[in-house]
Design a protein around this motif. Structure first.
Motif, short mmCIF file in Angstrom:
data_model
loop_
_atom_site.label_atom_id
_atom_site.label_comp_id
_atom_site.label_asym_id
_atom_site.label_seq_id
_atom_site.Cartn_x
_atom_site.Cartn_y
_atom_site.Cartn_z
N ALA A 1 10.30 2.12 -8.69
CA ALA A 1 10.17 1.68 -7.30
C ALA A 1 8.71 1.38 -6.98
O ALA A 1 8.40 0.40 -6.29
CB ALA A 1 10.71 2.76 -6.36
N LEU A 2 7.80 2.23 -7.49
CA LEU A 2 6.37 1.98 -7.28
C LEU A 2 5.94 0.68 -7.93
O LEU A 2 5.17 -0.11 -7.34
CB LEU A 2 5.54 3.13 -7.83
CG LEU A 2 5.50 4.38 -6.98
CD1 LEU A 2 4.77 5.48 -7.73
CD2 LEU A 2 4.80 4.10 -5.68
N ILE A 3 6.42 0.39 -9.16
CA ILE A 3 6.04 -0.84 -9.85
C ILE A 3 6.55 -2.06 -9.08
O ILE A 3 5.85 -3.06 -8.93
CB ILE A 3 6.56 -0.82 -11.31
CG1 ILE A 3 5.77 0.22 -12.11
CG2 ILE A 3 6.41 -2.18 -11.96
CD1 ILE A 3 6.22 0.36 -13.53
N GLY B 1 12.44 9.40 -1.58
CA GLY B 1 11.16 8.73 -1.85
C GLY B 1 11.36 7.28 -2.27
O GLY B 1 10.64 6.39 -1.79
N VAL B 2 12.33 7.03 -3.15
CA VAL B 2 12.57 5.66 -3.61
C VAL B 2 12.99 4.78 -2.43
O VAL B 2 12.50 3.66 -2.27
CB VAL B 2 13.65 5.66 -4.71
CG1 VAL B 2 14.16 4.26 -4.96
CG2 VAL B 2 13.08 6.22 -5.98
N VAL B 3 13.86 5.30 -1.56
CA VAL B 3 14.30 4.51 -0.40
C VAL B 3 13.12 4.19 0.50
O VAL B 3 12.93 3.04 0.93
CB VAL B 3 15.38 5.28 0.38
CG1 VAL B 3 15.64 4.60 1.70
CG2 VAL B 3 16.65 5.34 -0.43
N SER B 4 12.25 5.19 0.74
CA SER B 4 11.13 4.96 1.66
C SER B 4 10.10 4.01 1.03
O SER B 4 9.55 3.16 1.73
CB SER B 4 10.48 6.28 2.05
OG SER B 4 9.55 6.67 1.09
N ILE B 5 9.87 4.11 -0.29
CA ILE B 5 8.92 3.19 -0.95
C ILE B 5 9.44 1.75 -0.83
O ILE B 5 8.70 0.84 -0.45
CB ILE B 5 8.74 3.58 -2.42
CG1 ILE B 5 7.93 4.86 -2.54
CG2 ILE B 5 8.02 2.47 -3.18
CD1 ILE B 5 7.91 5.41 -3.95
N SER B 6 10.71 1.54 -1.11
CA SER B 6 11.25 0.18 -1.06
C SER B 6 11.18 -0.37 0.36
O SER B 6 10.86 -1.53 0.58
CB SER B 6 12.69 0.16 -1.55
OG SER B 6 12.86 1.03 -2.62
N LYS B 7 11.47 0.47 1.33
CA LYS B 7 11.47 0.03 2.73
C LYS B 7 10.07 -0.37 3.18
O LYS B 7 9.88 -1.43 3.76
CB LYS B 7 11.98 1.16 3.61
CG LYS B 7 13.30 0.83 4.27
CD LYS B 7 13.67 1.89 5.25
CE LYS B 7 14.93 1.49 5.97
NZ LYS B 7 15.52 2.63 6.66
N ASP B 8 9.07 0.47 2.88
CA ASP B 8 7.70 0.21 3.33
C ASP B 8 7.20 -1.13 2.82
O ASP B 8 6.67 -1.93 3.59
CB ASP B 8 6.77 1.31 2.84
CG ASP B 8 6.81 2.51 3.75
OD1 ASP B 8 6.31 3.56 3.36
OD2 ASP B 8 7.38 2.38 4.86
N SER B 9 7.40 -1.39 1.51
CA SER B 9 6.85 -2.62 0.95
C SER B 9 7.57 -3.83 1.53
O SER B 9 6.99 -4.89 1.67
CB SER B 9 6.97 -2.60 -0.57
OG SER B 9 8.32 -2.50 -0.92
N LYS B 10 8.82 -3.66 1.92
CA LYS B 10 9.53 -4.78 2.52
C LYS B 10 8.93 -5.14 3.88
O LYS B 10 8.73 -6.29 4.21
CB LYS B 10 11.01 -4.43 2.68
CG LYS B 10 11.89 -5.63 2.96
CD LYS B 10 13.32 -5.24 3.25
CE LYS B 10 14.12 -5.01 1.99
NZ LYS B 10 15.50 -4.61 2.26
N ILE B 11 8.58 -4.08 4.66
CA ILE B 11 8.00 -4.33 5.97
C ILE B 11 6.65 -5.03 5.84
O ILE B 11 6.35 -6.00 6.54
CB ILE B 11 7.84 -3.00 6.74
CG1 ILE B 11 9.23 -2.49 7.15
CG2 ILE B 11 6.99 -3.17 7.98
CD1 ILE B 11 9.22 -1.08 7.65
#
Lengths: 102, 177
Positions: free
Chosen positions: A80-82, B165-175
């Motif tokens: 997810a980070l990548i 954590g994975v859900v929040s990481i993906s969401k943030d970068s989308k915004i």
């Protein structure tokens, strides 16, 4: 299992670890570097299972169980980070990700 | 000399790991990784750890590598350009490989630090002593819910944290994009 000894399995685990480590040093693609890290983790689990089997205790095998669990969670977060990094910078090459160096 | 199955699977694992490191195509690297993980699972079987071998194939070679392949196909930048392949990385990596490989081979083959005269016996399928190595998956469950109950709870919580954590990481970068 008749003629393999502890040192054979440890040799395989050690060689896998060394190949993974040199892959981390050689490769520039972040995804492949990450796969090489996973390979090093797997090599250590192989050594743990070998010690567990030859010492006739269950603890090493249980430890490998936890390592597999943690590695699954770690891969999900790392990938997810990548992906987030790729969305920001449009690259996964560690040569181009030098913001902290400059 | 070790038996033939071990030699076969060890050679398969080492060759697949070399393919993982040396292939320029990321998808080929992932295929090598899958093969190496299956080889390690086969070695788990040779060590009588059947449950761990099945778990290795299911979790690592199955779920984790599907995730890797999915991400590799998602990100288009998978081919490494040969011109941006500095020679000093390769030289450093190869030097580290040869020194450490020589050390590993010396340590496990010639130094005599590892006892080689191991007693060989078939592990019991079920044992009344919970700490003895057995081949049954039942002994995993017994230890996980007695001696290792707290680590089991913590790893379950860790999986939950990773999920969030994975859900929040993906969401943030989308915004942000």
């Amino acid at each position: 299992m008749e003629h393999t000894t502890l040192s054979h399995h440890l040799l395989l685990a050690g060689m896998l670890f060394v190949i993974g480590l040199s892959g981390v040093l050689i490769r520039r693609n972040l995804l492949v570097v990450y796969m090489c890290l996973e390979l090093m983790l797997t090599a250590s689990t192989l050594a743990l299972v070998a010690f567990s089997r030859f010492n006739n205790t269950m603890d090493g095998a249980i430890f490998v169980f936890f390592i597999i669990t943690v590695a699954a969670a770690e891969v999900a977060v790392g990938l997810a980070l990548i992906v987030a990094l790729f969305r920001q910078r449009q690259t996964v090459s560690s040569d181009k990700l030098t913001t902290l160096c400059d | 000399m070790p038996d033939g199955l071990f030699i076969f699977f060890a050679a398969l694992t080492i060759g697949a790991a070399a393919l993982l490191v040396l292939s320029r195509n990321a998808v080929t690297s992932a295929m090598g990784m899958i093969l190496a993980l299956v080889g390690v699972a086969a070695d788990f079987f040779l060590l009588d750890a059947y449950f761990l071998g099945v778990l290795q194939v299911l979790v690592y070679a199955g779920a984790v590598m599907v995730l890797f392949l999915f991400i590799i196909m998602l990100l288009s930048d998978t081919e490494e350009n040969p011109t941006t392949y500095p020679w000093r990385h390769a030289v450093t990596g190869l030097a580290v490989f040869f020194f450490l490989a020589a050390g590993v081979i010396w340590l496990f083959v010639w130094s005599g630090a590892v006892p080689s005269n191991q007693v060989h016996f078939a592990p019991p399928e079920v044992s009344s002593d919970p700490l003895v190595f057995t081949t049954a998956a039942k002994s995993f469950g017994r230890l996980l819910y007695t001696k290792y109950l707290l680590p089991l709870e913590i790893s379950g919580f860790l999986l939950l944290v990773a999920l969030v954590g994975v859900v929040s990481i993906s969401k943030d970068s989308k915004i942000q994009s």
